[in-house]
Design an enzyme around this catalytic site. Structure first.
Site, PDB file in Angstrom:
ATOM      1  N   THR A  80       0.430 -18.061 -20.656  1.00  0.00           N
ATOM      2  CA  THR A  80       1.101 -19.242 -20.123  1.00  0.00           C
ATOM      3  C   THR A  80       1.319 -20.187 -21.294  1.00  0.00           C
ATOM      4  O   THR A  80       0.377 -20.746 -21.845  1.00  0.00           O
ATOM      5  CB  THR A  80       0.265 -19.913 -19.029  1.00  0.00           C
ATOM      6  OG1 THR A  80       0.080 -18.985 -17.956  1.00  0.00           O
ATOM      7  CG2 THR A  80       0.968 -21.151 -18.494  1.00  0.00           C
TER       8      THR A  80
ATOM      9  N   LYS B  19       6.040 -20.357 -14.063  1.00  0.00           N
ATOM     10  CA  LYS B  19       4.586 -20.480 -14.110  1.00  0.00           C
ATOM     11  C   LYS B  19       4.158 -21.945 -14.050  1.00  0.00           C
ATOM     12  O   LYS B  19       3.135 -22.281 -13.447  1.00  0.00           O
ATOM     13  CB  LYS B  19       4.038 -19.824 -15.379  1.00  0.00           C
ATOM     14  CG  LYS B  19       2.499 -19.857 -15.489  1.00  0.00           C
ATOM     15  CD  LYS B  19       1.811 -19.108 -14.347  1.00  0.00           C
ATOM     16  CE  LYS B  19       0.291 -19.261 -14.401  1.00  0.00           C
ATOM     17  NZ  LYS B  19      -0.326 -18.463 -15.459  1.00  0.00           N
TER      18      LYS B  19
ATOM     19  N   LYS C 124      -4.592 -27.112 -20.386  1.00  0.00           N
ATOM     20  CA  LYS C 124      -3.444 -26.857 -21.274  1.00  0.00           C
ATOM     21  C   LYS C 124      -2.170 -26.668 -20.464  1.00  0.00           C
ATOM     22  O   LYS C 124      -1.113 -27.222 -20.789  1.00  0.00           O
ATOM     23  CB  LYS C 124      -3.733 -25.625 -22.131  1.00  0.00           C
ATOM     24  CG  LYS C 124      -2.581 -25.111 -22.983  1.00  0.00           C
ATOM     25  CD  LYS C 124      -1.861 -23.915 -22.338  1.00  0.00           C
ATOM     26  CE  LYS C 124      -2.765 -22.716 -22.179  1.00  0.00           C
ATOM     27  NZ  LYS C 124      -2.050 -21.553 -21.595  1.00  0.00           N
TER      28      LYS C 124
END
Length: 290
Positions: free
Chosen positions: A95, A170, A238
């Site tokens: 990701t 995502k 993150k």
């Protein structure tokens, strides 16, 4: 196929084992070789660098920690682009940022390679059981070639368009999960304060409109005091930061996601709990700081 895989963490290990079960030969690299031992024991072959992995592979897949790690693995002196065979495929399953996905795809094309960004959802359970959701952007011809492989590691695979679109999808996924993680945490805090039977609350909510994947998979772990990572809290933080950066670029205000980011910053940055799973968020409520 000859598949290379870089990154043998919680997710990568499950994916690699399923690729081996499907009959592929898999060459692996990880910064710490000891962490690759479970997949080496399962039949994978070790290579000493991302460059060596790519040189041995028709398809090179990556699943590492942070965008900077992705860029280093691809563009470093001993990186994938230094060793990739012409006409081979590169697939980043980390990701990461849509911007980096576009940059790496452009660089891949300059070397006569095809590229995909293909982040996944489903956690450690999905990786182990080959039930991941795979969100793909990039070269359509590469997607068509790899669809059978994706179907060996996931139960739902969707192509969303040009480079970066898999990463954007995502981000949408992580925005949704941010809400479910804060919801399940505060649900438990409330139910415990009301002196309810927590396993019975879980069973009840799982059969109604409150049901969701995070609750079904993480509440049982919390009730057992299990904070091992199906997905590291530091990596989820993150992801939330990336999602909010992308939202800013699109002139969007996402206040609930900003609040989730602040809670995970308190968990990861202030409390040092980044190596816990995302379910460790409840520790903020159970163990408040003075």
């Amino acid at each position: 196929m000859q598949i290379g895989f870089i990154g043998t963490g919680v997710m990568g290990t499950g994916i690699i084992k399923n690729l081996l079960k499907a009959g592929h030969s898999v060459t692996v690299y990880n910064r710490t070789k000891a962490h690759a031992q479970p997949v080496l024991d399962a039949g994978a072959t070790w290579a000493d660098s991302p460059k060596a992995v790519a040189a041995a592979s028709q398809v090179t897949m990556t699943m590492v920690g942070y965008p900077q790690d992705v860029e280093d693995v691809y563009t470093g002196e001993n990186g994938i682009f230094a060793g990739a065979r012409p006409a081979s495929l590169v697939v980043d399953m980390t990701t990461s940022t849509p911007t980096l996905a576009v940059k790496l795809t452009k660089m891949a094309h300059e070397q006569h390679l095809l590229a995909l960004d293909a982040p996944v959802s489903g956690g450690d359970v999905g990786a182990q059981n080959a039930t991941l959701t795979v969100m793909v952007g990039g070269d359509k011809s590469a997607y068509d070639r790899l669809l059978p492989v994706f179907q060996q590691i996931g139960q739902r695979v969707n192509y969303f368009g040009l480079a970066g679109k898999g990463q954007h999808t995502k981000m949408a996924n992580q925005i949704m999960i941010a809400g479910t993680m804060t919801g399940l945490t505060e649900m438990l805090v409330y139910a415990k304060a009301a002196d309810l039977d927590l396993p019975e609350v879980l069973a009840t909510l799982s059969s109604g409109g409150a049901d969701n994947w995070s609750m079904e998979n993480y509440v049982p772990r919390i009730l057992k005091g299990d904070y091992t990572p199906g997905f590291f809290a530091k990596h989820f933080l993150k992801d939330l930061r990336i999602a909010l950066q992308e939202a800013d670029r699109m002139h969007l205000d996402l206040p609930a996601t900003r609040q989730a980011k602040q809670l995970y910053e308190a968990m990861v940055d202030d409390r040092g709990l980044g190596n816990d799973g995302t379910q460790g968020l409840i520790k903020l409520y159970e163990q408040p700081q003075d």
